[in-house]
Enzyme design. Sequence first.
Site: not given
Ligand code: ADP
Ligand code: MG
Length: 379
Positions: A34-35, A67, A122, A124, A126, A159, A171
């Site tokens: 939270h910084t 994928s 948590g 990351s 994404s 994002e 991230d």
């Molecule tokens: P996180 O905290 O892990 O970033 P998010 O909800 O922001 O959680 O991101 C998760 C999303 O990222 C998944 O719903 C998917 O759409 C995508 N994602 C992450 N890893 C993969 C993977 N190995 N294959 C396909 N999509 C992925």
């Molecule tokens: Mg994410």
Amino acid sequence: MKKEKEIREIFKTHFEKEGTMYASAGRINLIGEHTDYNGGFVFPGAIDKYIMAEIAPNGTDHVRIYSIDMNEPASFGLEETDIPNAQWVKYIFGVCREIIKRGGQVRGFDAVFAGDIPLGAGLSSSAALESCFAYALNDLFNENKIDKFELARIGQSTEHNYCGVNCGIMDQFASIFGKKGYLMRLDCRSMDFEYYPFNPEGYKLVLVDSVVKHELVDSPYNKRRESCERVARTLGVETLRDADMDMLDSHKQEISEEDYRRARFVIGEKQRVLDVCDALERGDYETVGKRMYETHEGLSQDYEVSCEELDFLNAIAKECGVTGSRIMGGGFGGCTINLVKDNLYDNFINTAKTKFTKQYGHEPKIYDVVISDGAHKCN
Ligand code: ADP
Ligand code: MG
């Protein structure tokens, strides 16, 4: 990564050729919570959990991707502006759009990818996905002319603009800049950063995932932000980054009891990050651990973003003699991050599993992590 072979095999059968392999990593944040919105420091590092993608240009203006983890193909044209429906495709589509928006090149390509970062825990996943493709497309089509900070911003904008997640830069920054054996202190105001050695020999870094996420109705995140901004105004500073405890105490009468506690956490957290940096330069992991516990305490009591399950896990860590333990991330669920002596590890994990399961009816998930390289080309 285990799935690398599978990626290569599937790429070959799918596209009848070979491409180039790229990877980017998930991340932890050791301390500095939270910084970011207070102009302070965060202290992340990339971890040995990845997204890996094999990619090859295909001479068209279309992107074709498979994928492995979603067991699903997708394709889109590079001229298209409609956001795809499938969540995972949005990240790749967004990265392409954001590169093009900045005047960069993206031509048609084929890709197969997979990962081993737990989704939504948590760590990351994404950001790793965005960073992997941003890094790869910079290498394949832009002679690596897009600088690394811009690659991180491309992920962040993805994002914001395609996934509706209004995140900061940490991230993507960690996923792109991560380096084996180093954490990074990122100054969220100036965007300056510095690498600090992190080689806790004789310790393990382990995440314990409570697998709970409490959805709260009254937007606690915005409320915390407002408290911080209110106190900063009262103290006559731009952000709480510029405040210290003496300043806060000299204005105590003008500040509500709640706002006072919120600010006390943020000001304390800034100092804790700096203390951890000093400690790491001495290789003093006991001090690192102490500051982690203090952060947990502050997040729980002063900032009030913990929850029963995370406080429970933190208490177990303390009982088991774990060196440092705290909530990682925004709070209200998710993981604790723990720095544990090797010889206490088994007992801690077993105790946490048993006690947590007895109390909450489900097992926490355990992720061992090692600080590793961020985005890179693999072959
Ligand atoms: P996180 O905290 O892990 O970033 P998010 O909800 O922001 O959680 O991101 C998760 C999303 O990222 C998944 O719903 C998917 O759409 C995508 N994602 C992450 N890893 C993969 C993977 N190995 N294959 C396909 N999509 C992925
Ligand atoms: Mg994410």
